[in-house]
Design a protein around this motif. Structure first.
Motif, PDB file in Angstrom:
ATOM      1  N   UNK A 181       0.670  -1.283  -0.032  1.00 43.94           N
ATOM      2  CA  UNK A 181       0.228   0.109   0.030  1.00 43.94           C
ATOM      3  C   UNK A 181       0.835   1.146  -0.077  1.00 43.94           C
ATOM      4  N   UNK A 182       2.104   1.082   0.479  1.00 44.41           N
ATOM      5  CA  UNK A 182       2.904   2.341   0.546  1.00 44.41           C
ATOM      6  C   UNK A 182       3.902   2.287  -0.496  1.00 44.41           C
ATOM      7  N   UNK A 183       4.149   3.550  -0.936  1.00 43.60           N
ATOM      8  CA  UNK A 183       5.372   3.794  -1.765  1.00 43.60           C
ATOM      9  C   UNK A 183       6.656   3.462  -1.186  1.00 43.60           C
ATOM     10  N   UNK A 184       7.704   2.812  -1.656  1.00 49.51           N
ATOM     11  CA  UNK A 184       8.826   2.437  -1.311  1.00 49.51           C
ATOM     12  C   UNK A 184       9.854   3.299  -1.702  1.00 49.51           C
ATOM     13  N   UNK A 185      10.044   3.389  -3.111  1.00 46.04           N
ATOM     14  CA  UNK A 185      10.676   4.108  -4.036  1.00 46.04           C
ATOM     15  C   UNK A 185       9.916   4.800  -4.969  1.00 46.04           C
ATOM     16  N   UNK A 186      10.811   5.958  -5.415  1.00 48.90           N
ATOM     17  CA  UNK A 186      10.444   6.510  -6.644  1.00 48.90           C
ATOM     18  C   UNK A 186      11.509   7.262  -7.531  1.00 48.90           C
ATOM     19  N   UNK A 187      11.379   7.487  -8.529  1.00 49.19           N
ATOM     20  CA  UNK A 187      12.316   8.284  -9.688  1.00 49.19           C
ATOM     21  C   UNK A 187      12.136   9.398 -10.245  1.00 49.19           C
ATOM     22  N   UNK A 188      12.991  10.288 -10.151  1.00 47.14           N
ATOM     23  CA  UNK A 188      12.376  11.584 -11.042  1.00 47.14           C
ATOM     24  C   UNK A 188      13.618  11.980 -11.894  1.00 47.14           C
TER      25      UNK A 188
ATOM     26  N   UNK B 194      18.895  11.156 -13.335  1.00 44.10           N
ATOM     27  CA  UNK B 194      17.715  10.738 -12.516  1.00 44.10           C
ATOM     28  C   UNK B 194      17.897  10.812 -11.119  1.00 44.10           C
ATOM     29  N   UNK B 195      16.899  10.994 -10.321  1.00 46.92           N
ATOM     30  CA  UNK B 195      16.981  11.153  -8.957  1.00 46.92           C
ATOM     31  C   UNK B 195      16.142  10.003  -8.353  1.00 46.92           C
ATOM     32  N   UNK B 196      16.815   8.881  -7.702  1.00 49.02           N
ATOM     33  CA  UNK B 196      16.103   7.854  -6.621  1.00 49.02           C
ATOM     34  C   UNK B 196      15.921   8.150  -5.243  1.00 49.02           C
ATOM     35  N   UNK B 197      14.792   8.144  -4.925  1.00 46.36           N
ATOM     36  CA  UNK B 197      14.386   8.520  -3.560  1.00 46.36           C
ATOM     37  C   UNK B 197      13.802   7.150  -2.768  1.00 46.36           C
ATOM     38  N   UNK B 198      14.546   6.735  -1.651  1.00 44.41           N
ATOM     39  CA  UNK B 198      13.913   5.610  -1.000  1.00 44.41           C
ATOM     40  C   UNK B 198      13.249   5.750   0.102  1.00 44.41           C
ATOM     41  N   UNK B 199      11.904   5.781   0.139  1.00 46.46           N
ATOM     42  CA  UNK B 199      10.887   6.264   1.251  1.00 46.46           C
ATOM     43  C   UNK B 199      10.699   5.245   2.326  1.00 46.46           C
ATOM     44  N   UNK B 200      11.383   4.056   2.070  1.00 48.61           N
ATOM     45  CA  UNK B 200      11.055   3.281   3.154  1.00 48.61           C
ATOM     46  C   UNK B 200      11.933   3.538   4.641  1.00 48.61           C
ATOM     47  N   UNK B 201      12.699   4.408   4.628  1.00 48.26           N
ATOM     48  CA  UNK B 201      13.685   4.836   5.432  1.00 48.26           C
ATOM     49  C   UNK B 201      13.101   5.981   6.363  1.00 48.26           C
TER      50      UNK B 201
ATOM     51  N   UNK C   2      14.493   9.520   4.222  1.00 51.64           N
ATOM     52  CA  UNK C   2      14.800   8.826   3.060  1.00 51.64           C
ATOM     53  C   UNK C   2      15.848   9.312   2.362  1.00 51.64           C
ATOM     54  N   UNK C   3      16.963   8.302   1.746  1.00 52.97           N
ATOM     55  CA  UNK C   3      18.086   8.829   1.161  1.00 52.97           C
ATOM     56  C   UNK C   3      17.669   9.148  -0.331  1.00 52.97           C
ATOM     57  N   UNK C   4      18.503  10.108  -0.934  1.00 50.98           N
ATOM     58  CA  UNK C   4      18.483  10.647  -2.052  1.00 50.98           C
ATOM     59  C   UNK C   4      19.540  10.345  -2.846  1.00 50.98           C
ATOM     60  N   UNK C   5      19.473   9.669  -3.980  1.00 49.42           N
ATOM     61  CA  UNK C   5      20.626   9.195  -5.044  1.00 49.42           C
ATOM     62  C   UNK C   5      20.532   9.885  -6.274  1.00 49.42           C
ATOM     63  N   UNK C   6      21.604  10.569  -6.752  1.00 47.53           N
ATOM     64  CA  UNK C   6      21.762  10.828  -8.030  1.00 47.53           C
ATOM     65  C   UNK C   6      22.208   9.971  -9.017  1.00 47.53           C
ATOM     66  N   UNK C   7      21.523   9.654 -10.066  1.00 43.38           N
ATOM     67  CA  UNK C   7      22.250   8.616 -11.059  1.00 43.38           C
ATOM     68  C   UNK C   7      22.517   9.212 -12.427  1.00 43.38           C
ATOM     69  N   UNK C   8      23.576   9.550 -13.060  1.00 37.76           N
ATOM     70  CA  UNK C   8      24.025  10.125 -14.091  1.00 37.76           C
ATOM     71  C   UNK C   8      23.859   9.052 -15.116  1.00 37.76           C
ATOM     72  N   UNK C   9      22.832   9.020 -16.221  1.00 36.85           N
ATOM     73  CA  UNK C   9      22.473   7.975 -16.928  1.00 36.85           C
ATOM     74  C   UNK C   9      23.036   8.251 -18.091  1.00 36.85           C
TER      75      UNK C   9
END
Length: 100
Positions: free
Chosen positions: A43-50, A57-64, A67-74
């Motif tokens: 029911x809850x969002x665990x991760x999302x990507x912007x 891209x930016x990944x955010x891990x909401x289960x913590x 929440x840590x934010x990760x920058x991804x150079x694609x």
């Protein structure tokens, strides 16, 4: 007008802005982009990507709790060097809708 959102309000295709604070001393940042992925195994969002632009891209891990934010150079999509470069840059502060 902007409205503060929780991760559970997010859906793919939305345009949002989020603020993040650095892991250590220094200043964080603000990212605006389209949500390209929302992982909601229950029911809850665990991760999302912007997707900020064609190369980041930016990944955010909401289960913590913080929440840590990760920058991804694609890259530009033409390179096939394997894995993209990633770096955990900080913690999520807030998310707002950028609909006008």
């Amino acid at each position: 007008m902007s409205d503060e959102l929780s991760p559970n309000d997010l859906t793919e295709g939305m345009t949002v802005e989020f603020e993040w604070a650095p892991k250590g001393p220094g200043s964080g940042g603000t990212v605006e982009g389209e949500i390209t992925r929302v992982w909601r195994p229950e029911e809850s969002v665990r991760e999302f990507t912007v997707r900020e632009d064609d190369e980041t891209d930016w990944n955010v891990y909401t289960e913590y709790r913080t929440p840590p934010v990760e920058r991804v150079e694609v890259g530009d999509g033409d390179e096939s060097d394997g894995e993209p470069e990633t770096e955990t840059v900080g913690r999520l502060k807030r998310i707002v809708s950028t609909r006008r």
